[in-house]
Design an enzyme around this catalytic site. Sequence first.
Site, short mmCIF file in Angstrom:
data_model
loop_
_atom_site.label_atom_id
_atom_site.label_comp_id
_atom_site.label_asym_id
_atom_site.label_seq_id
_atom_site.Cartn_x
_atom_site.Cartn_y
_atom_site.Cartn_z
N ASP A 167 -0.74 1.12 -4.61
CA ASP A 167 -1.55 -0.09 -5.06
C ASP A 167 -3.21 0.48 -5.76
O ASP A 167 -3.95 -0.39 -5.89
CB ASP A 167 -1.93 -1.26 -4.12
CG ASP A 167 -2.64 -0.94 -2.90
OD1 ASP A 167 -2.44 0.25 -2.66
OD2 ASP A 167 -3.21 -1.76 -2.41
N SER A 197 0.84 -1.22 -0.05
CA SER A 197 0.01 -0.04 0.00
C SER A 197 0.71 1.30 -0.11
O SER A 197 1.81 1.54 -0.92
CB SER A 197 -0.85 0.06 1.33
OG SER A 197 -1.73 1.06 1.13
#
Length: 574
Positions: A303, A150
């Site tokens: 992401d 992330s």
Amino acid sequence: MTHLKPEIQNQVNTWLTPTFDESTQNEIKELLTNNPKELEESFYKNLEFGTGGMRGVMGVGTNRINKYTLGKNTQGLSNYLKTQFPGEDLKVVIAYDCRNNSNTLAKVVADVFSANGIQVYLFEDLRTTPELSFSVKYLNCHCGIVLTASHNPPEYNGYKVYWQDGGQLVPPQDGEIISEINKLDYAEIKFEANNNLIEYIGEKVDNAFIDASVKNANFTSNEAKDNLTIVFTSLHGTSITTIPETLKRAGYKNVHIVEEQATPNGNFPTVKSPNPEEPAALKMALDLAEKVKADIVIGTDPDSDRLGVAVRNLEGELTLLNGNQTMVVMTEFLLNKAKNNGLQGNEFIGSTIVSTPMMEVLANDYGVEYKEGLTGFKWIAKMIKDFPNQDFIGGGEESFGFMVGDFVRDKDAVTSTLLACEIATKAKTEGISFYEKLLQLYVTQGFYKERLVSITKKGIEGAQEIKQMMVDARENPKSEINGSKVVTLEDYKIAIAKNLIQNTESPINVPKSNVLIYYTQDGSKIALRPSGTEPKIKFYISVNTKLDNVADFKQTEQELETKIDAILKDMQLN
């Protein structure tokens, strides 16, 4: 001579056996000689599944992301899939983001699945997390994996597991899989690929996902869209593969991409942190927006599950909204659409315990159900799975994530980017702005103001300090915060809510979690929670008051900011 604790030394010795390749052994020997503290950090525990799967620093060791820790996860997961779906032809789909080593680690994961006789669909190149969630159901897979960390710093990578519904793992499955992984010896990992079982995928799934995004979040005419100017940055992440095309298919032409940040790069060279929650990450986008006189700026994390949105305030200056503000505007827009289409009485919206209380206020105003879960979108996905006869309109959490409908079962910055542009377009046709939509909500629903304070504590000592802070908070709970009595104390670790005024207790009906929440007499809410993905302890503050009209906004906002400052001072956090 370096003296390691016996349990760490045992782990190190295991990793110096022929089960592990030569480069791994050499790296361990190097650390043993030159950096024993780093060696200890690398081996003092096993990496754990947190709120967003497993995330960690890349390197050798049991507490690091590498081919062996991910191989062991995948072997355990393969074993578990076989027990859960006996006799079925098992299928998994794997995606990865722009992070360093993501593509090679994704291939390792694919190899292990295939070596266990499982059909693998592996994306040919980097793809967004929401597309992976979508593709699990689209390809009728038993599970999905995405390699991502992330918005963590460049040295991190991670491994998220999705189940048949496209949502991330939740209890009890996560515990069962972890137990399966822990049973394994590293020597039991099957690394030898069966390449006949690995199929590369790409364009077909991309088109299906983009079409679904457009179908779920496209509401305005193309003529109206011509008047909106958008600046978009992927912050060197994966969303460049999807968002520009999604906006184009929805009819947006005036999209300006920050070219310096458009090339995927796991080192994120132009930003200190690729986190759209931080204003500094969007500086280049904001500069471009001033140049092209943009109405809205959107940036996504590596992401592409989180998005940061900046819009023009009453003075015409670009202002970065926080996750709660974006979420309430998006939710109200979707609620209004649902109402105009005719509510059936079985709709709900979802959010999390550390997000703004304004979400529940909105649900009540529209007469739909509000469901609340623990932090993390896996709990919102679980709501959808657990209540198949109810319709999920949308929802999100304060951490800059939102989900439109249920075709994706995780934070989805692709569809949410389109939705944000739709709201801005509609507002412009009405002669107002996205920002004014927010202020109008504050007038009709109450003015809720939130702030997040994160304290970083790295390493073994840091983890211990965070643990102690939570112990202290539990053992010495506050009875008053900033001069206002604490009415309710919710302790999610024991799943009990205590009413301190009436001296009563009631159960909390969500799974146990290491979270404490105070509710005070004046309507303030203060939550304490260690992060599940970073070495941080987080404090979430929410205050509210009435806003009589938009003209009073600035003064009222200052009053609420001052109140939050006073709460932080009282809790010795500033």
